[in-house]
Structure formats: structure tokens, C-alpha cells
Design a protein around this motif. Structure first.
Motif, mmCIF file in Angstrom:
data_model
loop_
_atom_site.group_PDB
_atom_site.id
_atom_site.type_symbol
_atom_site.label_atom_id
_atom_site.label_comp_id
_atom_site.label_asym_id
_atom_site.label_seq_id
_atom_site.Cartn_x
_atom_site.Cartn_y
_atom_site.Cartn_z
ATOM 1 N N PHE A 14 0.828 -1.171 -0.157
ATOM 2 C CA PHE A 14 0.193 -0.126 -0.221
ATOM 3 C C PHE A 14 1.168 0.975 -0.085
ATOM 4 C CE2 PHE A 14 -2.900 -3.672 2.402
ATOM 5 C CZ PHE A 14 -4.230 -3.273 1.374
ATOM 6 N N THR A 15 0.169 2.083 -0.781
ATOM 7 C CA THR A 15 0.767 3.577 -0.550
ATOM 8 C C THR A 15 0.529 4.243 1.087
ATOM 9 O OG1 THR A 15 -1.292 4.806 -1.505
ATOM 10 C CG2 THR A 15 0.600 3.943 -3.018
ATOM 11 N N LEU A 16 1.446 5.318 0.910
ATOM 12 C CA LEU A 16 1.314 5.909 2.579
ATOM 13 C C LEU A 16 0.163 6.826 2.206
ATOM 14 C CD1 LEU A 16 2.519 7.637 4.871
ATOM 15 C CD2 LEU A 16 3.606 8.987 3.676
ATOM 16 N N ILE A 17 -0.507 7.386 1.289
ATOM 17 C CA ILE A 17 -1.961 8.175 1.447
ATOM 18 C C ILE A 17 -2.889 6.702 1.025
ATOM 19 C CG2 ILE A 17 -3.376 8.805 -0.536
ATOM 20 C CD1 ILE A 17 -1.267 10.767 -1.967
ATOM 21 N N GLU A 18 -2.863 6.114 0.177
ATOM 22 C CA GLU A 18 -4.030 4.775 0.818
ATOM 23 C C GLU A 18 -3.653 4.454 2.668
ATOM 24 O OE1 GLU A 18 -3.785 1.900 -3.050
ATOM 25 O OE2 GLU A 18 -2.205 1.873 -1.479
ATOM 26 N N LEU A 19 -2.468 4.413 3.476
ATOM 27 C CA LEU A 19 -3.142 4.088 4.763
ATOM 28 C C LEU A 19 -3.559 5.035 5.701
ATOM 29 C CD1 LEU A 19 0.869 2.442 5.172
ATOM 30 C CD2 LEU A 19 -1.600 1.277 4.952
ATOM 31 N N LEU A 20 -3.264 6.577 5.060
ATOM 32 C CA LEU A 20 -3.174 7.980 5.881
ATOM 33 C C LEU A 20 -4.804 8.090 5.299
ATOM 34 C CD1 LEU A 20 -0.690 10.086 5.191
ATOM 35 C CD2 LEU A 20 -1.344 9.420 6.886
ATOM 36 N N VAL A 21 -5.563 7.329 4.413
ATOM 37 C CA VAL A 21 -7.360 7.587 4.196
ATOM 38 C C VAL A 21 -7.384 6.514 4.737
ATOM 39 C CG1 VAL A 21 -9.033 6.420 2.766
ATOM 40 C CG2 VAL A 21 -7.478 8.051 1.679
#
Length: 143
Positions: A14-21
């Protein structure tokens, strides 16, 4: 064997943005659901106190059937767990798991004669002082 670009991307994670969402969504859910769950927990303690008081009242009635009287105010609820002196006919213990504390960790109060009947069994609630509202309200066998 070489992976195609879309397959290679899936293999990386997963990308960082996906994890933050995902974390933001979990935070919103916790903020909405958490207070409701905690308020239900408080209500559960009051309901538990009502059930325990009913059990204690039944045990006191059994004591009366065996001994011919209610435990005195001095003997208290401890008379349900161990025979008090002079209690001829005592056939206890009348509580399977011993004398419980109220859901807030305080001892139940017992009065004989009671202010509201032959006996009073009650808890003073979460604050362990007379009166109060909500979780701090007194709960007894007169209710």
C-alpha cells in the motif's frame, strides 16, 4: 520471469496515502462509535447492580425462612456468607460466590429495619455518596 507493471505495483503493498485514508476512516468511526459504547457500559453497571440487589434480597429471604428473622443491621449481609452467633437453623452459605461488591467496587449497604420496608439493600452508585443522577444515582430494592 518478469512481472508486468500493474502486477509489480500490487506486489509492493500500500502507498502512504492509502494508509492515511484508512487511518482517517478508522479515526472517524472511533469518534462516532466510541462515546455510544462507553455510555452503554455505564448503563450496564446500573443494570448489574439491580440484578445483584435482587439476588441479595432473595438470599436474605432464604435466611429468614431458615432462621425465622432477617439478618440484623449489625450482622449485615455477611450473615449470608457465614453463620452469625445465635442464628439457629442457619443453612447457608446463601450466596454461591460469596458476598459481591457493587459494580463500582464498593460494598452494598444493608439496613434492617429499612427505611423503605423490612430491609433495605442498596448501592450509592459510582460516586459512593447519597443522591446523584445517572451513574451516581442510588440503586436499591425499593425501586
Amino acid at each position: 520471469m518478469r512481472l508486468s507493471p500493474p502486477a509489480a505495483r500490487r506486489a509492493r503493498g500500500f502507498t502512504l496515502i492509502e494508509l492515511l485514508v484508512v487511518l482517517a476512516i478508522l479515526g472517524l468511526l472511533a469518534g462516532l462509535v466510541g462515546p455510544r459504547v462507553l455510555s452503554q457500559l455505564g448503563g450496564a453497571k446500573s443494570k448489574t447492580a439491580v440484578v445483584q440487589i435482587r439476588d441479595l434480597e432473595q438470599a436474605v429471604e432464604l435466611f429468614k425462612l431458615d432462621v425465622g428473622r432477617f439478618p440484623t443491621g449489625q450482622e449485615g449481609l455477611e450473615a449470608l456468607a457465614s453463620a452469625p452467633p445465635g442464628a439457629n437453623g442457619w443453612n447457608g452459605p446463601y450466596l454461591r460466590k460469596g458476598l459481591p461488591d457493587d459494580p463500582w467496587g464498593n460494598a452494598y449497604h444493608y439496613e434492617s429495619p429499612g427505611r423503605n420496608g423490612d430491609i433495605d439493600i442498596y448501592t450509592l452508585g459510582a460516586d459512593n455518596s447519597p443522591g446523584g443522577d445517572g451513574e451516581n444515582a442510588d440503586i436499591g430494592n425499593w425501586q
